[in-house]
Design an enzyme around this catalytic site. Structure first.
Site, PDB file in Angstrom:
ATOM      1  N   ARG A  61      49.301  30.196  40.662  1.00  0.00           N
ATOM      2  CA  ARG A  61      48.200  30.004  39.720  1.00  0.00           C
ATOM      3  C   ARG A  61      48.707  29.818  38.286  1.00  0.00           C
ATOM      4  NH1 ARG A  61      43.979  34.400  37.741  1.00  0.00           N
ATOM      5  NH2 ARG A  61      42.184  33.088  37.247  1.00  0.00           N
ATOM      6  N   HIS A  65      47.407  27.263  35.263  1.00  0.00           N
ATOM      7  CA  HIS A  65      46.842  27.741  33.999  1.00  0.00           C
ATOM      8  C   HIS A  65      47.712  27.372  32.806  1.00  0.00           C
ATOM      9  CE1 HIS A  65      43.532  30.696  35.410  1.00  0.00           C
ATOM     10  NE2 HIS A  65      43.688  29.715  36.271  1.00  0.00           N
ATOM     11  N   SER A  75      52.825  27.779  27.188  1.00  0.00           N
ATOM     12  CA  SER A  75      51.939  28.390  26.184  1.00  0.00           C
ATOM     13  C   SER A  75      51.185  29.598  26.740  1.00  0.00           C
ATOM     14  CB  SER A  75      50.944  27.356  25.644  1.00  0.00           C
ATOM     15  OG  SER A  75      50.257  26.714  26.696  1.00  0.00           O
ATOM     16  N   ASN A  94      42.226  34.185  32.078  1.00  0.00           N
ATOM     17  CA  ASN A  94      43.575  34.713  32.305  1.00  0.00           C
ATOM     18  C   ASN A  94      43.664  36.235  32.299  1.00  0.00           C
ATOM     19  OD1 ASN A  94      44.786  32.169  32.494  1.00  0.00           O
ATOM     20  ND2 ASN A  94      45.012  32.027  30.265  1.00  0.00           N
ATOM     21  N   HIS A 195      43.924  28.322  47.041  1.00  0.00           N
ATOM     22  CA  HIS A 195      43.077  29.497  47.285  1.00  0.00           C
ATOM     23  C   HIS A 195      43.198  30.002  48.725  1.00  0.00           C
ATOM     24  CE1 HIS A 195      40.350  28.585  43.584  1.00  0.00           C
ATOM     25  NE2 HIS A 195      41.535  29.003  43.250  1.00  0.00           N
ATOM     26  N   THR A 196      44.234  29.605  49.391  1.00  0.00           N
ATOM     27  CA  THR A 196      44.586  30.147  50.697  1.00  0.00           C
ATOM     28  C   THR A 196      45.429  31.413  50.577  1.00  0.00           C
ATOM     29  OG1 THR A 196      45.482  29.520  52.867  1.00  0.00           O
ATOM     30  CG2 THR A 196      46.715  28.772  50.963  1.00  0.00           C
ATOM     31  N   ASP A 243      41.504  34.467  51.338  1.00  0.00           N
ATOM     32  CA  ASP A 243      41.487  33.970  52.706  1.00  0.00           C
ATOM     33  C   ASP A 243      41.608  35.172  53.640  1.00  0.00           C
ATOM     34  OD1 ASP A 243      41.922  32.825  55.178  1.00  0.00           O
ATOM     35  OD2 ASP A 243      43.907  32.028  54.666  1.00  0.00           O
TER      36      ASP A 243
HETATM   37  C1  HEM Z   1      39.475  23.837  41.254  1.00  0.00           C
HETATM   38  C2  HEM Z   1      39.235  24.669  40.271  1.00  0.00           C
HETATM   39  C3  HEM Z   1      39.651  26.100  40.317  1.00  0.00           C
HETATM   40  C4  HEM Z   1      38.864  27.158  40.007  1.00  0.00           C
HETATM   41  C5  HEM Z   1      37.415  27.112  39.565  1.00  0.00           C
HETATM   42  C6  HEM Z   1      39.654  28.344  40.215  1.00  0.00           C
HETATM   43  C7  HEM Z   1      39.220  29.646  39.987  1.00  0.00           C
HETATM   44  C8  HEM Z   1      39.901  30.779  40.349  1.00  0.00           C
HETATM   45  C9  HEM Z   1      39.409  32.117  40.176  1.00  0.00           C
HETATM   46  C10 HEM Z   1      38.097  32.507  39.526  1.00  0.00           C
HETATM   47  C11 HEM Z   1      40.336  32.954  40.714  1.00  0.00           C
HETATM   48  C12 HEM Z   1      40.232  34.473  40.833  1.00  0.00           C
HETATM   49  C13 HEM Z   1      40.767  35.216  39.638  1.00  0.00           C
HETATM   50  C14 HEM Z   1      40.469  36.690  39.794  1.00  0.00           C
HETATM   51  O1  HEM Z   1      39.287  37.031  39.765  1.00  0.00           O
HETATM   52  O2  HEM Z   1      41.412  37.482  39.964  1.00  0.00           O
HETATM   53  C15 HEM Z   1      41.401  32.153  41.222  1.00  0.00           C
HETATM   54  C16 HEM Z   1      42.515  32.644  41.857  1.00  0.00           C
HETATM   55  C17 HEM Z   1      43.584  31.869  42.251  1.00  0.00           C
HETATM   56  N1  HEM Z   1      43.741  30.521  42.006  1.00  0.00           N
HETATM   57 FE1  HEM Z   1      42.297  29.247  41.378  1.00  0.00          FE
HETATM   58  N2  HEM Z   1      40.895  27.978  40.643  1.00  0.00           N
HETATM   59  C18 HEM Z   1      40.946  26.627  40.709  1.00  0.00           C
HETATM   60  C19 HEM Z   1      42.056  25.859  41.027  1.00  0.00           C
HETATM   61  C20 HEM Z   1      43.286  26.387  41.332  1.00  0.00           C
HETATM   62  C21 HEM Z   1      44.511  25.618  41.387  1.00  0.00           C
HETATM   63  C22 HEM Z   1      44.626  24.140  41.056  1.00  0.00           C
HETATM   64  C23 HEM Z   1      45.492  26.487  41.757  1.00  0.00           C
HETATM   65  C24 HEM Z   1      46.966  26.222  41.947  1.00  0.00           C
HETATM   66  C25 HEM Z   1      47.444  25.092  42.425  1.00  0.00           C
HETATM   67  C26 HEM Z   1      44.879  27.781  41.939  1.00  0.00           C
HETATM   68  C27 HEM Z   1      45.529  28.904  42.395  1.00  0.00           C
HETATM   69  C28 HEM Z   1      44.948  30.150  42.509  1.00  0.00           C
HETATM   70  C29 HEM Z   1      45.602  31.277  43.140  1.00  0.00           C
HETATM   71  C30 HEM Z   1      46.930  31.256  43.876  1.00  0.00           C
HETATM   72  C31 HEM Z   1      44.743  32.368  42.964  1.00  0.00           C
HETATM   73  C32 HEM Z   1      45.010  33.826  43.386  1.00  0.00           C
HETATM   74  C33 HEM Z   1      45.720  34.509  42.216  1.00  0.00           C
HETATM   75  C34 HEM Z   1      46.159  35.941  42.457  1.00  0.00           C
HETATM   76  O3  HEM Z   1      46.017  36.476  43.546  1.00  0.00           O
HETATM   77  O4  HEM Z   1      46.674  36.525  41.483  1.00  0.00           O
HETATM   78  N3  HEM Z   1      43.560  27.687  41.632  1.00  0.00           N
HETATM   79  N4  HEM Z   1      41.128  30.830  40.978  1.00  0.00           N
END
Ligand code: HEM
Ligand SMILES: *[C@@H]1O[C@H](CO)[C@@H](O)[C@H](O)[C@H]1NC(C)=O
Ligand SMILES: *[C@@H]1O[C@H](CO)[C@@H](O)[C@H](O)[C@H]1NC(C)=O
Length: 325
Positions: A61, A65, A75, A94, A195-196, A243
């Protein structure tokens, strides 16, 4: 690069506005100046990820970001200072959810010992994020990551809020947010597959996803209701895995979850609301190896967004502070 090739690229860049081809990133960029850098970063990532798979999710992630705000320039790593009290890392998308900063620090320390002042923090983020995908996929997602990014000196929380798509976006808003970074609808769908792995805080999807009416699977919704208080006390914000089937495996299960209506965010469910993106979801879910190949290409494309080169940036000594702050 051979002189002729360099000239060809320069000429191409002069005539085409092909941002991704013109940013001078190269695979093996540090081959001469710091030949062991990718080994060093990978060894640090391995230590952390095998101890806690969630840190791997955080690193994947982190590149997203970083790249969506001021380009892939490190940054997101900058700490607050009296002169800049609200950097990106303190903005709501963040803070407090983004994790993995300690891995970047450890990798930077190790890299500085081997090759002082040579490798940018932005490149370390790109390498570490790539390596996290490699380990969590059980070595299936193997990416040649180009490098040569420079570190930026600007980090502003309100820019993170303006550029990072929130979890309540619908499909047109998502397509637009990615288009603003030179990424197309398929890149958006394929990158959402990240998000897997990892987790989300309840506040990222409550109440909108648990309020009726919702297309969310009833059994999945009741798991979430049990875990997430409807009316939480301040500071009480539990997390759930994204997931439930294979929480730490970097695989195409996300698309099966989307089709089964077992995903956390409006933005995940939204992929089924347009025929083109719904088709992509099915291809990623059903065709073996399809998502992995698409992800590799889209991830590298994302890693090239608005990269800083030449006088636009620097090679930070400490990833948390700009040089000569
Ligand atoms: C398409 C638009 C996207 C939205 C709206 C989105 C939104 C979010 C949100 C809200 C979370 C949860 C944060 C939390 O509450 O702890 C999250 C987690 C995550 N996102 Fe996304 N995301 C998007 C795209 C992406 C992309 C492009 C990637 C990387 C290629 C990504 C990778 C991840 C990962 C790996 C997590 C889990 C992080 C953790 O466990 O610390 N996301 N995302
Ligand atoms: C951050 O960006 C916002 C909006 O672009 C701007 O109004 C604000 O002055 C910036 N803050 C700093 C510290 O530069
Ligand atoms: C998405 O949201 C925007 C802004 O709220 C709205 O104008 C648009 O019609 C919505 N699109 C879809 C497909 O729901």
């Amino acid at each position: 690069m051979a002189t002729a090739l360099r000239l060809a690229v320069a000429v191409t860049c002069a005539f085409l506005v092909l941002a991704s081809a013109c940013q001078g990133l190269e695979v093996g960029y540090y081959k001469k100046s710091c030949p062991r850098v990718e080994h060093i970063v990978r060894a640090e990532v391995k230590k952390f990820v095998y101890k806690n798979a969630g840190i791997g999710a955080g690193l994947i992630r982190l590149l997203f970001h970083d790249c969506f705000v001021q380009g892939c320039d490190g940054s997101v790593l900058l700490d607050p200072t009296p002169a800049n009290p609200q950097p990106e890392k303190l903005s709501p998308p963040n803070f407090p959810s983004l994790r993995g900063f300690e891995v970047i620090d450890a990798a930077k320390d190790a890299v500085e010992k081997a090759c002082p002042g040579t490798v940018s923090c932005a490149d370390i983020v790109a390498f570490a994020s790539r390596d996290a995908a490699y380990f969590l996929s059980r070595l299936r997602v193997k990416i040649n990551m180009p490098a040569g990014r420079l570190d930026g000196r600007v980090s502003n929380a309100s820019e993170a809020l303006d550029n990072l798509p929130p979890p309540f976006f619908n499909v047109t808003e998502l397509v637009d947010a990615f288009a603003a970074k030179g990424l197309d609808a398929e890149d958006m769908v394929v990158l959402s597959g990240a998000h897997t792995v990892g987790r989300a805080h309840c506040s990222s999807f409550v109440p909108d996803r648990l309020a009726a009416p919702s297309d969310i699977d009833a059994g999945f919704a009741s798991v979430l209701r049990r875990r997430c208080p409807a009316d939480p006390a301040p500071g009480n914000d539990p997390t759930v895995n994204q997931d439930l089937a294979t929480p730490n495996a970097f695989d195409n299960q996300y698309y099966k979850d989307v089709l089964a209506h077992k995903v956390l965010f409006t933005s995940d469910a939204a992929l089924l609301t347009a025929p083109e993106t719904a088709k992509m979801v099915r291809d990623n879910a059903y065709i073996p190896g399809w998502w992995e190949d698409k992800f590799k290409a889209a991830f590298v494309k994302m890693s090239r967004v608005e990269v800083k080169t030449g006088k636009q940036g620097e090679i930070r000594k400490n990833c948390r502070v700009v040089n000569h702050a």
